[in-house]
Design a protein around this motif. Structure first.
Motif, PDB file in Angstrom:
ATOM      1  N   PRO A   2      46.084  42.251 -78.709  1.00 38.85           N
ATOM      2  CA  PRO A   2      44.702  41.747 -78.648  1.00 38.85           C
ATOM      3  C   PRO A   2      44.638  40.385 -77.944  1.00 38.85           C
ATOM      4  O   PRO A   2      45.576  39.598 -77.971  1.00 38.85           O
ATOM      5  CB  PRO A   2      44.284  41.637 -80.111  1.00 38.85           C
ATOM      6  CG  PRO A   2      45.519  41.731 -80.920  1.00 38.85           C
ATOM      7  CD  PRO A   2      46.589  42.331 -80.060  1.00 38.85           C
ATOM      8  N   GLU A   3      43.482  40.173 -77.345  1.00 35.44           N
ATOM      9  CA  GLU A   3      43.255  38.906 -76.647  1.00 35.44           C
ATOM     10  C   GLU A   3      43.206  37.753 -77.657  1.00 35.44           C
ATOM     11  O   GLU A   3      42.664  37.885 -78.746  1.00 35.44           O
ATOM     12  CB  GLU A   3      41.925  38.995 -75.896  1.00 35.44           C
ATOM     13  CG  GLU A   3      41.616  37.808 -75.027  1.00 35.44           C
ATOM     14  CD  GLU A   3      40.346  38.020 -74.223  1.00 35.44           C
ATOM     15  OE1 GLU A   3      40.376  37.711 -73.036  1.00 35.44           O
ATOM     16  OE2 GLU A   3      39.348  38.489 -74.795  1.00 35.44           O
ATOM     17  N   ARG A   4      43.793  36.604 -77.274  1.00 38.61           N
ATOM     18  CA  ARG A   4      43.753  35.425 -78.149  1.00 38.61           C
ATOM     19  C   ARG A   4      42.318  34.925 -78.259  1.00 38.61           C
ATOM     20  O   ARG A   4      41.524  35.059 -77.336  1.00 38.61           O
ATOM     21  CB  ARG A   4      44.640  34.318 -77.585  1.00 38.61           C
ATOM     22  CG  ARG A   4      46.107  34.647 -77.657  1.00 38.61           C
ATOM     23  CD  ARG A   4      47.028  33.545 -77.213  1.00 38.61           C
ATOM     24  NE  ARG A   4      46.403  32.401 -76.591  1.00 38.61           N
ATOM     25  CZ  ARG A   4      46.992  31.630 -75.683  1.00 38.61           C
ATOM     26  NH1 ARG A   4      48.202  31.889 -75.287  1.00 38.61           N
ATOM     27  NH2 ARG A   4      46.361  30.600 -75.187  1.00 38.61           N
ATOM     28  N   THR A   6      41.158  31.943 -78.177  1.00 38.19           N
ATOM     29  CA  THR A   6      40.809  30.938 -77.158  1.00 38.19           C
ATOM     30  C   THR A   6      40.439  31.599 -75.834  1.00 38.19           C
ATOM     31  O   THR A   6      39.563  31.112 -75.121  1.00 38.19           O
ATOM     32  CB  THR A   6      41.959  29.939 -76.947  1.00 38.19           C
ATOM     33  OG1 THR A   6      43.157  30.661 -76.656  1.00 38.19           O
ATOM     34  CG2 THR A   6      42.153  29.058 -78.159  1.00 38.19           C
ATOM     35  N   GLU A   7      41.097  32.713 -75.518  1.00 40.31           N
ATOM     36  CA  GLU A   7      40.759  33.439 -74.285  1.00 40.31           C
ATOM     37  C   GLU A   7      39.378  34.091 -74.412  1.00 40.31           C
ATOM     38  O   GLU A   7      38.618  34.122 -73.443  1.00 40.31           O
ATOM     39  CB  GLU A   7      41.824  34.484 -73.970  1.00 40.31           C
ATOM     40  CG  GLU A   7      43.142  33.893 -73.529  1.00 40.31           C
ATOM     41  CD  GLU A   7      43.022  33.015 -72.287  1.00 40.31           C
ATOM     42  OE1 GLU A   7      42.299  33.405 -71.336  1.00 40.31           O
ATOM     43  OE2 GLU A   7      43.632  31.927 -72.275  1.00 40.31           O
ATOM     44  N   THR A   8      39.071  34.586 -75.595  1.00 39.17           N
ATOM     45  CA  THR A   8      37.748  35.170 -75.835  1.00 39.17           C
ATOM     46  C   THR A   8      36.669  34.112 -75.656  1.00 39.17           C
ATOM     47  O   THR A   8      35.646  34.352 -75.002  1.00 39.17           O
ATOM     48  CB  THR A   8      37.671  35.769 -77.260  1.00 39.17           C
ATOM     49  OG1 THR A   8      38.697  36.745 -77.397  1.00 39.17           O
ATOM     50  CG2 THR A   8      36.321  36.396 -77.532  1.00 39.17           C
ATOM     51  N   ARG A  10      36.899  31.337 -73.896  1.00 40.09           N
ATOM     52  CA  ARG A  10      36.852  30.948 -72.479  1.00 40.09           C
ATOM     53  C   ARG A  10      36.056  31.957 -71.670  1.00 40.09           C
ATOM     54  O   ARG A  10      35.208  31.595 -70.856  1.00 40.09           O
ATOM     55  CB  ARG A  10      38.260  30.818 -71.918  1.00 40.09           C
ATOM     56  CG  ARG A  10      38.245  30.424 -70.471  1.00 40.09           C
ATOM     57  CD  ARG A  10      39.612  30.267 -69.904  1.00 40.09           C
ATOM     58  NE  ARG A  10      39.492  29.973 -68.486  1.00 40.09           N
ATOM     59  CZ  ARG A  10      40.487  29.949 -67.655  1.00 40.09           C
ATOM     60  NH1 ARG A  10      41.705  30.181 -68.075  1.00 40.09           N
ATOM     61  NH2 ARG A  10      40.289  29.685 -66.394  1.00 40.09           N
ATOM     62  N   THR A  11      36.320  33.230 -71.879  1.00 45.87           N
ATOM     63  CA  THR A  11      35.613  34.274 -71.147  1.00 45.87           C
ATOM     64  C   THR A  11      34.112  34.223 -71.444  1.00 45.87           C
ATOM     65  O   THR A  11      33.290  34.328 -70.539  1.00 45.87           O
ATOM     66  CB  THR A  11      36.186  35.653 -71.511  1.00 45.87           C
ATOM     67  OG1 THR A  11      37.576  35.672 -71.173  1.00 45.87           O
ATOM     68  CG2 THR A  11      35.473  36.768 -70.774  1.00 45.87           C
ATOM     69  N   GLU A  14      32.645  30.933 -69.716  1.00 45.58           N
ATOM     70  CA  GLU A  14      33.055  30.550 -68.363  1.00 45.58           C
ATOM     71  C   GLU A  14      31.884  30.310 -67.413  1.00 45.58           C
ATOM     72  O   GLU A  14      31.880  29.330 -66.664  1.00 45.58           O
ATOM     73  CB  GLU A  14      33.997  31.602 -67.771  1.00 45.58           C
ATOM     74  CG  GLU A  14      34.632  31.120 -66.483  1.00 45.58           C
ATOM     75  CD  GLU A  14      35.880  31.889 -66.121  1.00 45.58           C
ATOM     76  OE1 GLU A  14      36.500  31.515 -65.135  1.00 45.58           O
ATOM     77  OE2 GLU A  14      36.233  32.850 -66.822  1.00 45.58           O
TER      78      GLU A  14
END
Length: 131
Positions: A2-4, A6-8, A10-11, A14
């Motif tokens: 699964p996506e971290r 923090t990446e969620t 950021r996406t 953005e």
């Protein structure tokens, strides 16, 4: 995998982030090309935000439910109100922005504190036990 988290985040943010960092004001600020009149309006507005932020922190301090929490808020208030404020005072002096002008610029002045809505917002944000 699964996506971290923090990446969620950021996406999800953005587009807004890029809009903010590519804004004309940011580009002119980086280039040292913000006209004095624009910088003056920005500084007055940001200084008023600092004032409102200190009111919010004061509400957090008074509603904190432990001594440790009150100490943490008190220290943070001291930090924010010391060096942060002296930056504004130096900038105001460098740009010739008088206290009279800062007080008279009603276009940037909110009515939240006078209306009582600000206190209501703080109460909702911090809850009955300080968060």
């Amino acid at each position: 995998m699964p996506e971290r988290f923090t990446e969620t985040l950021r996406t999800a943010s953005e587009a807004g982030w890029l809009h903010a960092v590519q804004h004309r004001f940011v580009n002119e600020l980086i280039a040292g090309a913000v006209p004095d009149a624009v910088m003056a309006r920005y500084l007055i507005q940001d200084h008023r935000f600092l004032d409102s932020f200190l009111v919010l922190l004061g509400a957090a301090l008074t509603s904190a439910d432990t001594f440790a929490a009150r100490l943490r808020f008190g220290r943070f208030i001291g930090m924010v109100s010391a060096e942060e404020n002296t930056y504004f005072l130096r900038a105001f002096e460098a740009l010739g922005i008088t206290e009279t002008r800062r007080a008279a610029d009603h276009r940037l002045q909110g009515d939240h504190a006078r209306s009582g809505r600000y206190a209501q917002l703080c109460g909702r944000a911090f809850g009955p036990r300080g968060g």
